[in-house]
Scaffold this motif. Structure first.
Motif, short mmCIF file in Angstrom:
data_model
loop_
_atom_site.label_atom_id
_atom_site.label_comp_id
_atom_site.label_asym_id
_atom_site.label_seq_id
_atom_site.Cartn_x
_atom_site.Cartn_y
_atom_site.Cartn_z
N HIS A 105 -0.45 7.47 4.13
CA HIS A 105 -1.32 7.30 5.30
C HIS A 105 -1.34 5.87 5.80
O HIS A 105 -1.59 5.64 6.99
N TRP A 106 -1.08 4.90 4.94
CA TRP A 106 -1.11 3.49 5.39
C TRP A 106 0.00 3.23 6.41
O TRP A 106 -0.14 2.37 7.28
N LYS A 134 0.87 -1.18 0.00
CA LYS A 134 0.00 0.00 0.00
C LYS A 134 0.91 1.23 0.00
O LYS A 134 1.58 1.50 0.98
N LYS A 135 0.93 1.93 -1.12
CA LYS A 135 1.93 2.97 -1.32
C LYS A 135 1.60 4.33 -0.71
O LYS A 135 2.49 5.10 -0.41
N GLU A 136 0.29 4.64 -0.53
CA GLU A 136 -0.04 5.95 0.01
C GLU A 136 0.52 6.09 1.43
O GLU A 136 0.47 5.17 2.22
N GLY A 154 0.89 16.14 2.48
CA GLY A 154 1.27 14.93 3.22
C GLY A 154 2.12 15.28 4.44
O GLY A 154 1.97 14.68 5.51
N TRP A 159 -12.88 6.97 3.47
CA TRP A 159 -11.46 6.64 3.60
C TRP A 159 -11.21 5.95 4.95
O TRP A 159 -10.54 4.93 5.02
N LYS A 171 -9.95 2.05 5.81
CA LYS A 171 -8.77 1.81 6.62
C LYS A 171 -9.09 0.93 7.81
O LYS A 171 -8.35 -0.02 8.12
#
Length: 178
Positions: free
Chosen positions: A47-48, A43-45, A94, A163, A167
């Protein structure tokens, strides 16, 4: 659910997603609540990897509510303010999210729940003060730029709650594997 394009759709979607998120949180087991988030690195974003627990997710939502509330109230008073505070922009938000995360490492889960509940209520009350046209017609408020005011409300409520739901469901799934 399609992205809201009217005040009634915004209010409905935000309320439905907020209720769904809270129902999911209420159904979480003690193990799910106490197990730190651990998402695989595919999971590249950012926030993960950033958010480690439910508190972090709630604080993220709360802080984005604050961005909206402060931006709208300032600009309605005639103060020219950008949605994202200095020095952040849409390429560096970010980093702002990490700043929010760091800022609240001593905030308790109970405090985060109360803060989010209050800010959700304030955002919904604010949305109610605008007409359908003010929310979803371009060009009504120059300070919104080329978008609509409603799109910011959708992003900070219904879309952001969706979102959070994704999650939390991914975390729940990880807890069942372990």
């Amino acid at each position: 659910m399609a992205r809201p394009t009217s005040k009634s759709e915004l209010i409905s979607a935000a309320a439905a997603n907020y209720e769904e998120m809270n129902a999911l949180i209420a159904s979480m087991t003690e193990k799910e609540l106490s197990t730190p988030f651990a998402f695989d690195h595919s999971k590249k974003e950012a926030h993960w990897q950033r958010d480690k627990n439910l508190r972090d997710v709630m604080i993220h939502l709360y802080e984005w509510h604050q961005l909206l509330l402060n931006w709208v109230s300032s600009d309605m008073r005639g103060e020219n303010r950008t949605f994202l505070p200095e020095p952040y922009n849409w390429r560096t938000y970010g980093d702002m999210n990490v700043m929010f995360w760091k800022k609240h490492q001593n905030t308790t889960l109970e405090e985060a729940k109360a803060m989010l509940e209050q800010s959700h209520r304030e955002v919904m009350e604010l949305a109610e003060t605008f007409t359908d046209e003010e929310l979803f017609q371009k060009g009504i408020f120059q300070w919104v730029g080329g978008s609509t005011l409603g799109s910011f409300f959708v992003s900070t409520t219904a879309s952001h709650y969706d979102w959070a739901i994704k999650k939390l469901k991914a975390h729940r799934k990880n807890c069942k594997k372990g």
